[in-house]
Scaffold this motif. Structure first.
Motif, PDB file in Angstrom:
ATOM      1  N   PRO A 171      29.736  37.663  44.078  1.00  0.00           N
ATOM      2  CA  PRO A 171      30.574  38.782  44.525  1.00  0.00           C
ATOM      3  C   PRO A 171      31.010  39.633  43.334  1.00  0.00           C
ATOM      4  O   PRO A 171      30.971  39.187  42.181  1.00  0.00           O
ATOM      5  N   LEU A 172      31.441  40.829  43.648  1.00  0.00           N
ATOM      6  CA  LEU A 172      31.981  41.707  42.622  1.00  0.00           C
ATOM      7  C   LEU A 172      33.371  41.210  42.241  1.00  0.00           C
ATOM      8  O   LEU A 172      34.269  41.134  43.084  1.00  0.00           O
ATOM      9  N   ILE A 173      33.525  40.836  40.989  1.00  0.00           N
ATOM     10  CA  ILE A 173      34.810  40.330  40.497  1.00  0.00           C
ATOM     11  C   ILE A 173      35.379  41.354  39.528  1.00  0.00           C
ATOM     12  O   ILE A 173      34.791  41.618  38.474  1.00  0.00           O
ATOM     13  N   ARG A 174      36.518  41.931  39.891  1.00  0.00           N
ATOM     14  CA  ARG A 174      37.090  42.982  39.048  1.00  0.00           C
ATOM     15  C   ARG A 174      37.773  42.408  37.809  1.00  0.00           C
ATOM     16  O   ARG A 174      37.656  42.954  36.724  1.00  0.00           O
ATOM     17  N   ARG A 175      38.484  41.316  37.984  1.00  0.00           N
ATOM     18  CA  ARG A 175      39.182  40.697  36.861  1.00  0.00           C
ATOM     19  C   ARG A 175      38.955  39.195  36.922  1.00  0.00           C
ATOM     20  O   ARG A 175      38.918  38.620  38.010  1.00  0.00           O
ATOM     21  N   ALA A 176      38.815  38.595  35.758  1.00  0.00           N
ATOM     22  CA  ALA A 176      38.527  37.164  35.748  1.00  0.00           C
ATOM     23  C   ALA A 176      39.179  36.500  34.552  1.00  0.00           C
ATOM     24  O   ALA A 176      39.308  37.088  33.480  1.00  0.00           O
ATOM     25  N   ALA A 177      39.576  35.255  34.761  1.00  0.00           N
ATOM     26  CA  ALA A 177      40.042  34.380  33.691  1.00  0.00           C
ATOM     27  C   ALA A 177      39.315  33.059  33.871  1.00  0.00           C
ATOM     28  O   ALA A 177      39.523  32.362  34.866  1.00  0.00           O
ATOM     29  N   ASN A 235      42.644  42.802  27.944  1.00  0.00           N
ATOM     30  CA  ASN A 235      43.915  43.362  28.382  1.00  0.00           C
ATOM     31  C   ASN A 235      43.708  44.591  29.251  1.00  0.00           C
ATOM     32  O   ASN A 235      44.351  44.764  30.274  1.00  0.00           O
ATOM     33  N   ALA A 236      42.778  45.444  28.841  1.00  0.00           N
ATOM     34  CA  ALA A 236      42.460  46.604  29.670  1.00  0.00           C
ATOM     35  C   ALA A 236      41.857  46.156  30.985  1.00  0.00           C
ATOM     36  O   ALA A 236      42.068  46.758  32.031  1.00  0.00           O
ATOM     37  N   LEU A 237      41.125  45.056  30.941  1.00  0.00           N
ATOM     38  CA  LEU A 237      40.501  44.550  32.153  1.00  0.00           C
ATOM     39  C   LEU A 237      41.555  44.100  33.151  1.00  0.00           C
ATOM     40  O   LEU A 237      41.456  44.361  34.347  1.00  0.00           O
ATOM     41  N   MET A 238      42.585  43.415  32.693  1.00  0.00           N
ATOM     42  CA  MET A 238      43.648  42.970  33.585  1.00  0.00           C
ATOM     43  C   MET A 238      44.357  44.155  34.220  1.00  0.00           C
ATOM     44  O   MET A 238      44.886  44.062  35.319  1.00  0.00           O
ATOM     45  N   ALA A 239      44.351  45.287  33.534  1.00  0.00           N
ATOM     46  CA  ALA A 239      44.982  46.483  34.074  1.00  0.00           C
ATOM     47  C   ALA A 239      44.010  47.313  34.902  1.00  0.00           C
ATOM     48  O   ALA A 239      44.328  48.424  35.302  1.00  0.00           O
ATOM     49  N   GLY A 240      42.826  46.770  35.150  1.00  0.00           N
ATOM     50  CA  GLY A 240      41.842  47.487  35.953  1.00  0.00           C
ATOM     51  C   GLY A 240      40.882  48.317  35.132  1.00  0.00           C
ATOM     52  O   GLY A 240      40.167  49.152  35.669  1.00  0.00           O
ATOM     53  N   GLY A 241      40.831  48.109  33.807  1.00  0.00           N
ATOM     54  CA  GLY A 241      39.933  48.880  32.958  1.00  0.00           C
ATOM     55  C   GLY A 241      38.516  48.350  32.991  1.00  0.00           C
ATOM     56  O   GLY A 241      38.183  47.437  33.728  1.00  0.00           O
ATOM     57  N   ALA A 264      32.622  45.958  36.099  1.00  0.00           N
ATOM     58  CA  ALA A 264      33.444  44.809  36.478  1.00  0.00           C
ATOM     59  C   ALA A 264      32.892  43.587  35.773  1.00  0.00           C
ATOM     60  O   ALA A 264      31.805  43.617  35.192  1.00  0.00           O
ATOM     61  N   ALA A 265      33.659  42.489  35.834  1.00  0.00           N
ATOM     62  CA  ALA A 265      33.296  41.312  35.058  1.00  0.00           C
ATOM     63  C   ALA A 265      31.936  40.762  35.422  1.00  0.00           C
ATOM     64  O   ALA A 265      31.252  40.179  34.592  1.00  0.00           O
ATOM     65  N   THR A 266      31.536  40.888  36.697  1.00  0.00           N
ATOM     66  CA  THR A 266      30.239  40.351  37.127  1.00  0.00           C
ATOM     67  C   THR A 266      29.293  41.449  37.590  1.00  0.00           C
ATOM     68  O   THR A 266      28.327  41.176  38.289  1.00  0.00           O
ATOM     69  N   GLN A 267      29.546  42.682  37.225  1.00  0.00           N
ATOM     70  CA  GLN A 267      28.717  43.791  37.706  1.00  0.00           C
ATOM     71  C   GLN A 267      27.922  44.411  36.566  1.00  0.00           C
ATOM     72  O   GLN A 267      28.484  44.987  35.640  1.00  0.00           O
ATOM     73  N   ILE A 268      26.584  44.256  36.645  1.00  0.00           N
ATOM     74  CA  ILE A 268      25.698  44.917  35.692  1.00  0.00           C
ATOM     75  C   ILE A 268      25.206  46.235  36.271  1.00  0.00           C
ATOM     76  O   ILE A 268      24.837  47.149  35.544  1.00  0.00           O
ATOM     77  N   GLU A 269      25.207  46.325  37.602  1.00  0.00           N
ATOM     78  CA  GLU A 269      24.743  47.538  38.278  1.00  0.00           C
ATOM     79  C   GLU A 269      25.498  48.749  37.742  1.00  0.00           C
ATOM     80  O   GLU A 269      26.726  48.799  37.738  1.00  0.00           O
TER      81      GLU A 269
END
Length: 712
Positions: A171-177, A235-241, A264-269
């Motif tokens: 799935p498309l994961i916007r933010r990940a830890a 940090n930018a990623l957690m804020a939606g960057g 996104a964290a899992t999106q290469i497209e």
């Protein structure tokens, strides 16, 4: 008092004393009634939804744990278990999912028991996209996870394809830890094994204290590799960057560096990634992916990478290999899991200037030897059972590699540096379809002429069959043979040629050593001059005469000529070699062998006019392709000298008789010569069959080979 004797009549009663009329029946409004019903139903539904939401929110959906295990296991046909705490509820709209000690089993054939296991998986799934079939995760926290991805030995099934042959789609994961997680990949058929570890991450106040780092190692077709990378803007990623991504791979004397941004964290497209690759041989890089490409000298390339569906597009490729430049674009299409599709490579490449030495690896010469020893030494090898040198390349075609993918490649080269003959405007088209490789077209301009080629290599059967069809248009001999002593200003003759052969074998050397077919080089009417011409004709009288008259550079007039060979089982026999000039008829017998690269020729030039001091003796060409030898003094000439000495003892003037050429050479009929016909069709001007030319028999080559050369 009231008089009761006379009751009141109706006329006597007053209106005030009459009973009230009945009230009218109420009238119902249908629209208001329907609205009220809908409102009541909607209110009930929303009430039930709110009640369900409230129950889930209060209980965190923990009571659904066993239901989730049962339904998910049945749907995926895998055993799914949650050992610890379980949450499944709406918070407030998105789905909140938490599972401690969750495991997803592997199929029975897999080596490892579980496809997935984790200490904790905590995630929030966006509800609205999910309704429309999109799996979109707002954030994911994964702790101590283990993912084991396996293919079966036949490479037909994998562990991440579930019920209904539906492969798992990330799935498309916007933010990940991701903390302390390992991914293992095992593909025995493709010989690819990898282990990737995500380092622990420390977070404070929703901000990561350091980068998300990962490292890994593995092997690809026996070649060990290491990798490392990072997510450089968490940090930018957690804020939606956007995700700043880096990956570095080292393998097989090759370095690959990828950097850029991911949506996104899992999106290469749709990603914008820069790729830089360098190494000693481009083949080493493609070997890791199971794609067969020719060897190259040391290279350095850069490009941009974008993924569109199943396509990985490499655009704006620029770089070099050896001393040559290269650029263009390439697309690698990865087949969908569970389909019969094959990996497909499409490329459109071009070079402005290519060094001749850089072409050597394309046809099988060792690139390391070319770099360290030079072209001559790298192209020369010793026969395994003899002392003679060989130059035909013997690098095997990698049949197993070309069976795994298809390709369509176009390569254009504007100019060649340091060629043996002037070559430019090369156009190569390569088409690989299920182990049938076609090099068509393989065209180029050469010395003012043009060469068209079609080469087909059929590896669909165990015995690899190669078809050669090479055609050279009329080409000026002066330019073509300039490096061999031919004078361009005194030469107007042209050459055209055709090579059509078929051979079996998985190397160029083996293919030619078993080949059958025909080689024909045609010389139409024209002039030809070289300082070696009279030497090859060995007409002492004419040579001396022209030397004293200072007319040594007078061109030779060629009426027509044919250098033809019939090739049987790798042995090319003269069929015929016949050149008709204004003063001589030149013929040759013998030939050469692709098997041991042997040369065995005897050239003769017979004068058309009377000449004194003519050797009338064949000029021998022997040795091998890599080391030819010329035999000017032949046994026949020595025999003539011996006869001349004997006659001189008796009568000195008679010694000249041994060197007299009566000038009885029979001119050739040029029709069959220019048609490239074989020896049986050749005629003299009077229409008589020629008996002084090679008949295309392999025995002629052996006969010339068995003659012992006389050293000067």
């Amino acid at each position: 008092m009231v008089d009761l004797s006379h009751p009141p009549s109706a006329r006597d009663s007053s209106p005030a004393d009459a009973p009230p009329p009945p009230a009218p029946a109420p009238v119902r409004d249908p629209a208001r009634t329907a609205i009220a019903s809908v409102v009541s139903v909607v209110a009930t539904i929303f009430g039930l939804i709110f009640l369900a939401w409230l129950v889930l929110f209060v209980t965190k959906g923990r009571f659904l744990k066993h239901t989730f295990e049962r339904v998910a296991s049945r749907y995926m046909e895998r055993d799914i278990r949650v050992a610890g705490d379980f949450n499944f509820y709406f918070d407030p709209i998105d789905v909140k999912f938490l599972a401690e000690g969750m495991t997803v089993s592997n199929p029975d054939w897999a080596k490892k028991p579980n496809l997935f296991a984790s200490k904790l998986i905590d995630t929030r799934i966006e509800t609205l996209p999910l309704i429309f079939g999109k799996k979109q995760i707002e954030w994911l926290n994964l702790v101590d996870g283990t993912v084991d991805l396996e293919w079966d030995k036949a490479h037909k099934r994998n562990s991440w394809t579930f019920a209904g042959d539906t492969p798992f789609q990330m799935p498309l994961i916007r933010r990940a830890a991701v903390t302390g997680t390992d991914i293992h990949y095992d593909d025995a058929a493709m010989q690819i094994f990898a282990d990737v570890h995500f380092d622990p991450i420390n977070a404070k106040d929703s901000r990561f204290a350091n980068n998300i780092l990962f490292t890994g190692k593995g092997t690809a077709r026996g070649n060990p590799f290491t990798l490392n990378g990072s997510q450089t803007s968490p940090n930018a990623l957690m804020a939606g960057g956007r995700n700043q991504f880096e990956l570095h791979v080292r393998a097989a004397r090759t370095s690959v560096d990828v950097s850029g941004t991911l949506p996104a964290a899992t999106q290469i497209e749709g990603a914008d990634l820069a790729v830089q690759v360098r190494g000693r041989n481009l083949r080493n890089l493609f070997d890791l992916a199971g794609i067969a490409v020719p060897d190259t000298r040391a290279y350095r390339l850069r490009s941009h990478l974008t993924k569109r569906g199943q396509d990985y597009e490499f655009t704006r490729i620029a770089g070099s290999y050896g001393n040559s430049d290269i650029g263009g674009a390439m697309t690698v299409t990865v087949p969908r899991t569970g389909t019969e599709d094959r990996l497909f490579l499409k490329a459109d490449l071009a070079s402005r200037l290519v060094d001749m030495i850089d072409i050597g690896p394309f046809i099988g010469y060792n690139p390391d030897k070319l770099a360290t020893q030079g072209a001559t030494a790298a192209a020369t090898t010793q026969h395994a059972r003899g002392a003679y040198p060989r130059i035909l390349p013997d690098a095997p075609l990698r049949v197993d590699a070309i069976k795994a993918f298809d390709a369509k490649v176009t390569y254009k080269v504007a100019d060649i540096r340091q060629p043996f003959v002037p070559i430019s405007n090369i156009l190569l088209g390569l088409d690989l379809d299920h182990s049938l490789m076609k090099l068509s077209p393989l065209n180029f301009d050469m010395a003012g002429g043009h060469v068209d080629s079609d080469i087909s290599i059929n590896a669909r059967q165990p015995a690899i069959v190669t078809d050669y069809d090479i055609r050279m248009s009329p080409t000026p001999m002066g330019k073509l043979l300039a490096r061999f002593g031919v004078n361009d200003s005194g030469t107007t003759g042209t050459i055209k040629a055709r090579v059509k052969m078929t051979g079996t074998g998985n190397t160029v050397r083996d293919s030619l050593a078993t080949s059958n077919g025909r080689i024909a080089v045609i010389l139409p009417r024209g002039t030809f001059w070289t300082s070696y011409t009279q030497l090859s004709e060995f007409d002492i009288g004419t040579f001396v005469q022209k030397m004293f008259e200072k007319k040594l550079k007078e061109p030779v007039q060629i009426n027509c000529g044919l250098i033809g060979f019939t090739v049987r089982d790798g042995i090319a026999a003269a069929d015929p070699i016949l050149i008709d000039t204004s003063k001589n008829v030149m013929t040759a017998k013998g030939g050469f062998s692709f098997k041991d690269e042997l040369l065995s020729f005897a050239f003769r030039a017979d004068a058309k006019k009377f000449s004194v001091f003519s050797g009338q003796s064949p000029v021998g060409i022997g040795g091998h392709f890599a080391a030819p030898s010329f035999q000017i003094v032949t046994p026949e000439l020595l025999l003539r000298g011996g006869v001349g000495v004997a006659l001189g003892v008796l009568t000195p003037p008679a010694a000249l008789l041994a060197f007299v050429d009566p000038g009885d050479a029979k001119a050739a009929a040029c029709g069959p010569v220019l048609a490239g016909a074989n020896a049986a069709a050749q005629r003299t001007l009077k229409g008589e069959p020629r008996k002084d030319i090679g008949k295309g028999k392999s025995a002629d080559v052996k006969a010339e080979k068995d003659k012992k050369p006389i050293k000067l």
